[in-house]
Design a protein around this motif. Structure first.
Motif, short mmCIF file in Angstrom:
data_model
loop_
_atom_site.label_atom_id
_atom_site.label_comp_id
_atom_site.label_asym_id
_atom_site.label_seq_id
_atom_site.Cartn_x
_atom_site.Cartn_y
_atom_site.Cartn_z
N PHE A 148 0.83 -1.21 0.00
CA PHE A 148 0.00 0.00 0.00
C PHE A 148 0.86 1.26 0.00
O PHE A 148 0.63 2.19 -0.77
N ILE A 149 1.88 1.28 0.86
CA ILE A 149 2.72 2.48 0.99
C ILE A 149 3.53 2.73 -0.28
O ILE A 149 3.62 3.86 -0.77
N ASP A 150 4.11 1.67 -0.84
CA ASP A 150 5.02 1.84 -1.97
C ASP A 150 4.32 1.92 -3.32
O ASP A 150 4.88 2.47 -4.27
N HIS A 151 3.09 1.38 -3.40
CA HIS A 151 2.45 1.32 -4.72
C HIS A 151 1.02 1.86 -4.72
O HIS A 151 0.70 2.79 -5.45
N GLU A 152 0.15 1.27 -3.90
CA GLU A 152 -1.27 1.58 -4.00
C GLU A 152 -1.58 3.03 -3.63
O GLU A 152 -2.43 3.67 -4.26
N LEU A 153 -0.91 3.55 -2.62
CA LEU A 153 -1.14 4.95 -2.23
C LEU A 153 -0.77 5.89 -3.36
O LEU A 153 -1.53 6.81 -3.70
N ILE A 154 0.40 5.67 -3.95
CA ILE A 154 0.87 6.53 -5.04
C ILE A 154 -0.07 6.42 -6.24
O ILE A 154 -0.42 7.43 -6.87
N GLU A 155 -0.50 5.20 -6.56
CA GLU A 155 -1.40 5.00 -7.69
C GLU A 155 -2.74 5.68 -7.45
O GLU A 155 -3.34 6.25 -8.38
N ALA A 156 -3.23 5.62 -6.21
CA ALA A 156 -4.51 6.27 -5.89
C ALA A 156 -4.42 7.78 -6.06
O ALA A 156 -5.33 8.42 -6.59
N VAL A 157 -3.31 8.36 -5.61
CA VAL A 157 -3.11 9.80 -5.77
C VAL A 157 -3.00 10.17 -7.25
O VAL A 157 -3.60 11.15 -7.71
N ASP A 158 -2.25 9.38 -8.00
CA ASP A 158 -2.09 9.64 -9.44
C ASP A 158 -3.43 9.60 -10.16
O ASP A 158 -3.72 10.44 -11.01
N GLU A 159 -4.25 8.60 -9.83
CA GLU A 159 -5.56 8.47 -10.48
C GLU A 159 -6.46 9.65 -10.14
O GLU A 159 -7.14 10.21 -11.02
N ALA A 160 -6.46 10.04 -8.86
CA ALA A 160 -7.28 11.18 -8.45
C ALA A 160 -6.82 12.46 -9.15
O ALA A 160 -7.63 13.29 -9.56
#
Length: 205
Positions: free
Chosen positions: A43-55
């Motif tokens: 979550f910290i290394d991938h999913e969080l960053i991906e969620a921010v990028d998508e938003a």
């Protein structure tokens, strides 16, 4: 002094919050953390960053579309007010009309459209500031953020003679400064391992 990348700084703080450096502990909340470590790490290394990028992608699309609509509305108002001859073939305003209020607003919106940037670093900075306000030296607690005059805190007050209040009021507070380790060492032919199986930290400290 080099400023740390906001994304890296946030990831490092989150890993500190989840106490990744104490992965050798295997009891209580530490055992749960160890069992979920791969998911937390992902979550910290991938999913969080991906969620921010998508938003941010959705934000950029909506913002750009909104600004384009405003520009087109202003263009039509200028045509209605000043006529089609107010524009050059490039859709720029002719010099003689650039000081009119509608023309200035039109040119400003066009500059906005050219300068739209996703505020990714700003978002990561805000997230970092939020989490860092509630964590320090192993404790989750509200940290002082601002002073009101000579006072460090401002509290709700309805005129009572005595008001009991504390910094982490209405928060679920967990004391986390006590770290209990398992120790292993070798002495000659012996492999010695001390394992913590039960802990009784001091209460109400």
């Amino acid at each position: 002094m080099t400023t740390q990348d906001p994304e890296v700084r946030l990831r490092n703080l989150l890993k500190k919050l989840f106490q990744f450096e104490h992965a050798d502990l295997d009891f209580g909340i530490y055992r749960i953390m160890n069992q979920k470590r791969d998911q937390i790490d992902k979550f910290i290394d991938h999913e969080l960053i991906e969620a921010v990028d998508e938003a941010l992608r959705e934000y950029s699309i909506r913002t750009e579309e909104h600004v384009r609509n405003e520009i087109e509305n202003l263009r039509m108002q200028i045509i209605d007010t000043l006529g089609k001859n107010a524009f050059l073939p490039t859709r720029d305003i002719k010099p003689e009309f650039r000081d009119t209020p509608l023309a200035r607003e039109y040119e400003e919106k066009r500059r906005w459209l050219e300068e739209i940037e996703t505020p990714k670093a700003e978002i990561f900075n805000h997230l970092y500031q939020f989490f860092s306000r509630y964590y320090q030296d192993g404790d989750f607690i509200s940290l002082q953020r601002a002073k009101f005059g000579k006072y460090s805190y401002a509290i709700p007050y309805n005129g009572e003679e005595v008001v009991l209040y504390w910094a982490n009021r209405d928060q679920y507070y967990i004391k986390t400064t006590e770290y209990f380790y398992n120790y292993t060492f070798e002495e000659g032919d012996y492999h010695v391992h001390f394992r913590v199986v039960e802990v009784s930290p001091s209460q109400d400290n």
